[in-house]
Design a protein around this motif. Structure first.
Motif, PDB file in Angstrom:
ATOM      1  N   ILE A 122       0.970  -1.256   0.259  1.00 28.98           N
ATOM      2  CA  ILE A 122      -0.044   0.070  -0.261  1.00 28.98           C
ATOM      3  C   ILE A 122       0.635   0.977  -0.596  1.00 28.98           C
ATOM      4  O   ILE A 122       1.483   1.135   0.346  1.00 28.98           O
ATOM      5  N   ILE A 123       1.031   2.036  -0.900  1.00 28.97           N
ATOM      6  CA  ILE A 123       1.246   3.153  -0.692  1.00 28.97           C
ATOM      7  C   ILE A 123       0.501   4.264  -1.092  1.00 28.97           C
ATOM      8  O   ILE A 123      -0.015   4.544  -1.315  1.00 28.97           O
ATOM      9  N   GLU A 124       1.100   5.142   0.559  1.00 31.27           N
ATOM     10  CA  GLU A 124       0.514   7.015   0.889  1.00 31.27           C
ATOM     11  C   GLU A 124       0.977   7.457   0.433  1.00 31.27           C
ATOM     12  O   GLU A 124       2.451   7.594   0.563  1.00 31.27           O
ATOM     13  N   ALA A 125       0.768   8.616  -0.805  1.00 28.91           N
ATOM     14  CA  ALA A 125       1.027   9.311  -0.765  1.00 28.91           C
ATOM     15  C   ALA A 125       0.760  10.954   0.605  1.00 28.91           C
ATOM     16  O   ALA A 125      -0.375  10.507   0.919  1.00 28.91           O
ATOM     17  N   LYS A 126       1.587  11.542   0.464  1.00 30.07           N
ATOM     18  CA  LYS A 126       1.338  12.681   1.774  1.00 30.07           C
ATOM     19  C   LYS A 126       0.916  13.419   1.616  1.00 30.07           C
ATOM     20  O   LYS A 126       0.352  14.315   2.462  1.00 30.07           O
ATOM     21  N   LYS A 127       0.511  13.731   0.132  1.00 31.00           N
ATOM     22  CA  LYS A 127      -0.001  14.890  -0.331  1.00 31.00           C
ATOM     23  C   LYS A 127      -0.383  14.500  -1.660  1.00 31.00           C
ATOM     24  O   LYS A 127      -0.184  13.940  -2.312  1.00 31.00           O
ATOM     25  N   ASN A 128      -1.659  15.123  -2.108  1.00 35.33           N
ATOM     26  CA  ASN A 128      -2.278  14.639  -3.605  1.00 35.33           C
ATOM     27  C   ASN A 128      -1.273  15.798  -4.930  1.00 35.33           C
ATOM     28  O   ASN A 128      -0.716  16.676  -4.829  1.00 35.33           O
ATOM     29  N   THR A 129      -0.645  14.538  -5.870  1.00 32.85           N
ATOM     30  CA  THR A 129       0.207  14.348  -6.663  1.00 32.85           C
ATOM     31  C   THR A 129      -0.854  14.576  -8.174  1.00 32.85           C
ATOM     32  O   THR A 129       0.419  14.674  -9.013  1.00 32.85           O
ATOM     33  N   GLY A 130      -2.032  13.803  -8.219  1.00 33.50           N
ATOM     34  CA  GLY A 130      -2.729  13.562  -9.301  1.00 33.50           C
ATOM     35  C   GLY A 130      -2.510  12.478  -9.810  1.00 33.50           C
ATOM     36  O   GLY A 130      -1.488  11.560 -10.075  1.00 33.50           O
ATOM     37  N   ILE A 131      -3.278  12.467 -10.792  1.00 31.06           N
ATOM     38  CA  ILE A 131      -2.875  10.940 -11.727  1.00 31.06           C
ATOM     39  C   ILE A 131      -1.781  10.084 -12.370  1.00 31.06           C
ATOM     40  O   ILE A 131      -1.179   9.293 -11.470  1.00 31.06           O
ATOM     41  N   ILE A 132      -1.025  10.891 -12.657  1.00 30.22           N
ATOM     42  CA  ILE A 132       0.501  11.095 -12.859  1.00 30.22           C
ATOM     43  C   ILE A 132       1.511  10.379 -12.152  1.00 30.22           C
ATOM     44  O   ILE A 132       1.434   9.796 -11.891  1.00 30.22           O
ATOM     45  N   GLY A 133       1.388  11.500 -10.955  1.00 28.22           N
ATOM     46  CA  GLY A 133       2.523  11.020  -9.977  1.00 28.22           C
ATOM     47  C   GLY A 133       1.904   9.920  -9.686  1.00 28.22           C
ATOM     48  O   GLY A 133       2.474   9.589  -9.096  1.00 28.22           O
ATOM     49  N   ASN A 134       1.015   9.642  -9.402  1.00 26.34           N
ATOM     50  CA  ASN A 134       0.547   8.420  -8.429  1.00 26.34           C
ATOM     51  C   ASN A 134       0.843   7.389  -9.184  1.00 26.34           C
ATOM     52  O   ASN A 134       1.114   6.584  -9.064  1.00 26.34           O
ATOM     53  N   CYS A 135       0.483   7.136 -10.057  1.00 29.75           N
ATOM     54  CA  CYS A 135       0.629   6.531 -11.398  1.00 29.75           C
ATOM     55  C   CYS A 135       2.881   5.997 -11.523  1.00 29.75           C
ATOM     56  O   CYS A 135       2.981   5.184 -11.804  1.00 29.75           O
ATOM     57  N   ASN A 136       3.491   7.186 -11.785  1.00 35.97           N
ATOM     58  CA  ASN A 136       4.591   6.755 -11.433  1.00 35.97           C
ATOM     59  C   ASN A 136       5.317   6.231 -10.012  1.00 35.97           C
ATOM     60  O   ASN A 136       6.315   5.741 -10.088  1.00 35.97           O
ATOM     61  N   ARG A 137       4.297   6.672  -9.351  1.00 34.41           N
ATOM     62  CA  ARG A 137       5.202   6.060  -7.874  1.00 34.41           C
ATOM     63  C   ARG A 137       4.674   4.194  -7.666  1.00 34.41           C
ATOM     64  O   ARG A 137       6.321   3.781  -7.194  1.00 34.41           O
ATOM     65  N   SER A 138       3.533   4.294  -8.669  1.00 38.27           N
ATOM     66  CA  SER A 138       3.465   2.637  -8.901  1.00 38.27           C
ATOM     67  C   SER A 138       4.574   1.845  -9.307  1.00 38.27           C
ATOM     68  O   SER A 138       4.552   0.578  -9.201  1.00 38.27           O
ATOM     69  N   ILE A 139       5.229   2.541 -10.245  1.00 34.09           N
ATOM     70  CA  ILE A 139       5.826   1.830 -11.527  1.00 34.09           C
ATOM     71  C   ILE A 139       6.668   1.461 -11.356  1.00 34.09           C
ATOM     72  O   ILE A 139       7.634   0.773 -10.344  1.00 34.09           O
ATOM     73  N   LYS A 140       7.887   2.733 -10.158  1.00 36.17           N
ATOM     74  CA  LYS A 140       8.614   2.661  -8.877  1.00 36.17           C
ATOM     75  C   LYS A 140       9.030   1.343  -8.221  1.00 36.17           C
ATOM     76  O   LYS A 140       9.600   0.412  -8.473  1.00 36.17           O
ATOM     77  N   ALA A 141       7.567   1.783  -7.312  1.00 39.93           N
ATOM     78  CA  ALA A 141       7.634   0.882  -6.312  1.00 39.93           C
ATOM     79  C   ALA A 141       7.163  -0.937  -6.931  1.00 39.93           C
ATOM     80  O   ALA A 141       6.783  -1.973  -6.464  1.00 39.93           O
ATOM     81  N   ALA A 142       6.722  -1.316  -8.160  1.00 42.61           N
ATOM     82  CA  ALA A 142       6.039  -2.437  -8.641  1.00 42.61           C
ATOM     83  C   ALA A 142       7.758  -3.502  -8.825  1.00 42.61           C
ATOM     84  O   ALA A 142       8.754  -3.500  -8.964  1.00 42.61           O
ATOM     85  N   ASN A 143       7.629  -4.517  -8.124  1.00 40.99           N
ATOM     86  CA  ASN A 143       8.124  -5.750  -8.409  1.00 40.99           C
ATOM     87  C   ASN A 143       8.013  -6.403  -9.721  1.00 40.99           C
ATOM     88  O   ASN A 143       8.956  -7.243 -10.062  1.00 40.99           O
ATOM     89  N   GLY A 144       7.497  -5.935 -10.455  1.00 47.77           N
ATOM     90  CA  GLY A 144       6.306  -6.645 -11.347  1.00 47.77           C
ATOM     91  C   GLY A 144       7.203  -7.008 -13.020  1.00 47.77           C
ATOM     92  O   GLY A 144       8.137  -5.884 -12.509  1.00 47.77           O
ATOM     93  N   GLU A 145       7.302  -8.055 -13.585  1.00 40.79           N
ATOM     94  CA  GLU A 145       8.069  -7.382 -14.786  1.00 40.79           C
ATOM     95  C   GLU A 145       7.126  -7.099 -15.218  1.00 40.79           C
ATOM     96  O   GLU A 145       7.548  -6.045 -16.734  1.00 40.79           O
ATOM     97  N   TRP A 146       6.005  -7.513 -15.666  1.00 44.17           N
ATOM     98  CA  TRP A 146       4.368  -6.867 -16.681  1.00 44.17           C
ATOM     99  C   TRP A 146       4.046  -6.193 -15.236  1.00 44.17           C
ATOM    100  O   TRP A 146       3.804  -6.010 -14.110  1.00 44.17           O
ATOM    101  N   LEU A 147       3.131  -4.914 -15.752  1.00 44.76           N
ATOM    102  CA  LEU A 147       2.436  -4.290 -15.394  1.00 44.76           C
ATOM    103  C   LEU A 147       0.781  -4.202 -16.047  1.00 44.76           C
ATOM    104  O   LEU A 147       0.558  -3.879 -16.581  1.00 44.76           O
ATOM    105  N   LYS A 148       0.022  -4.807 -14.611  1.00 44.91           N
ATOM    106  CA  LYS A 148      -1.651  -3.821 -15.240  1.00 44.91           C
ATOM    107  C   LYS A 148      -1.974  -2.715 -14.424  1.00 44.91           C
ATOM    108  O   LYS A 148      -2.380  -3.408 -12.979  1.00 44.91           O
TER     109      LYS A 148
END
Length: 322
Positions: free
Chosen positions: A80-106
């Protein structure tokens, strides 16, 4: 950020890669349980689940924490990734990409739903097409529990050499539904992820990045998601406002920064004229208060009529040349 490792990835990574299902949330309490349940119901087993929340003000995080506590053993790992402040859809997506361990992303919005075989269908295709780095499928629109198949767009069956032209010239847009996309993580990072120059339009600038890097879009003719339409999402019908101003500002920036240069070079002057007509009418609607009223609907018809006339003109010219 909270992360819990459950068990190690096992199996042949070429046919059984780790897939990260990323649920993108912001004030998603009303629908997020359905999204999570659809991740749990996947026929494919080697899945990491990530919930990436953009500082929700409702009970989204509380709901997700409780659900994951009960269902965590279904997944290889959970985050569970919790943002400290609202950054919008793009920022939220980019955070999740960096945190993901999967070879593929859905990636899936916290109000949309995965079909039960979504991940399995994508992995099956990619295992037999090793050159694939991004693939999309088909979607149902979901409105008040009613499913409607979204139409198949021409880019789905287009040859690789035709895709760039479709991305940069199709009106109103090229027809790739972002909720149906399946990404190879390394490639998505290499092209720069989601473009932070935009506020809420995460898909179109990224499609442009792919084609500008000569990466082919692959397609599977299977329904993989349900795309929910409701009043609180970007595509929803707002009773008070005629158009989403933030989305319009992103589209205007995208057209000026990406579509104008390409179409000027290709001398697509009719399409450029259409863009200016779109700007003029949309700005006029905003000038009159952006109200969902008769005046705004009449003005918007001028955009549609202009585009219709452009198509008729091109068709007549083509017939005349033949």
């Amino acid at each position: 950020m909270k992360k819990e490792q459950i068990k190690a990835n096992t199996g042949d990574n070429s046919t059984n890669p780790l897939v990260s299902i990323v649920v993108i949330t912001y004030n998603s309490a009303e629908f997020v349980l359905e999204t999570l349940e659809s991740a749990k119901a996947q026929s494919y087993s080697n899945i990491e689940l990530i919930v990436s929340d953009d500082c929700s003000k409702d009970k989204t995080l509380e709901i997700c924490r409780s659900w994951i506590a009960i269902n965590k053993n279904r997944f290889i790992s959970t985050q569970i990734i919790e943002a400290k402040k609202n950054t919008g859809i793009i920022g939220n997506c980019n955070r999740s990409i960096k945190a993901a361990n999967g070879e593929w992303l859905k990636l899936i919005a916290g109000d949309d739903i995965l079909m039960n075989t979504c991940v399995e269908d994508f992995v099956s295709y990619c295992s037999t097409h090793p050159e694939c780095k991004v693939v999309f499928g088909r979607a149902f629109s979901l409105t008040n529990q009613e499913l409607t198949p979204l139409p198949l767009q021409k880019i789905a069956l287009a040859k690789p050499e035709e895709q760039k032209k479709i991305i940069f010239t199709s009106r109103p847009w090229p027809g790739i539904n972002a909720t149906t996309s399946f990404f190879y993580k390394t490639t998505l990072i290499d092209i720069g992820g989601f473009d932070t120059n935009y506020q809420v339009m995460e898909d179109l600038p990224m499609w442009a990045r792919y084609v500008n890097n000569n990466i082919t879009f692959h397609f599977i003719n299977k329904f993989v998601t349900q795309y929910r339409i409701h009043e609180n999402n970007i595509s929803g019908n707002r009773s008070a406002l005629f158009m989403n101003e933030r989305l319009y500002n992103d589209k205007k920036k995208y057209i000026k920064n990406v579509l104008f240069p390409y179409n000027l070079k290709q001398r697509n002057f009719g399409l450029i004229l259409h863009f200016y007509n779109y700007f003029a009418i949309s700005d006029l609607i905003l000038f009159f208060g952006n109200k969902n009223n008769f005046l705004s609907k009449i003005l918007s018809r001028l955009i549609i009529l202009h585009f219709k006339n452009e198509i008729i003109f091109k068709t007549k010219r083509l017939l005349k040349s033949n």
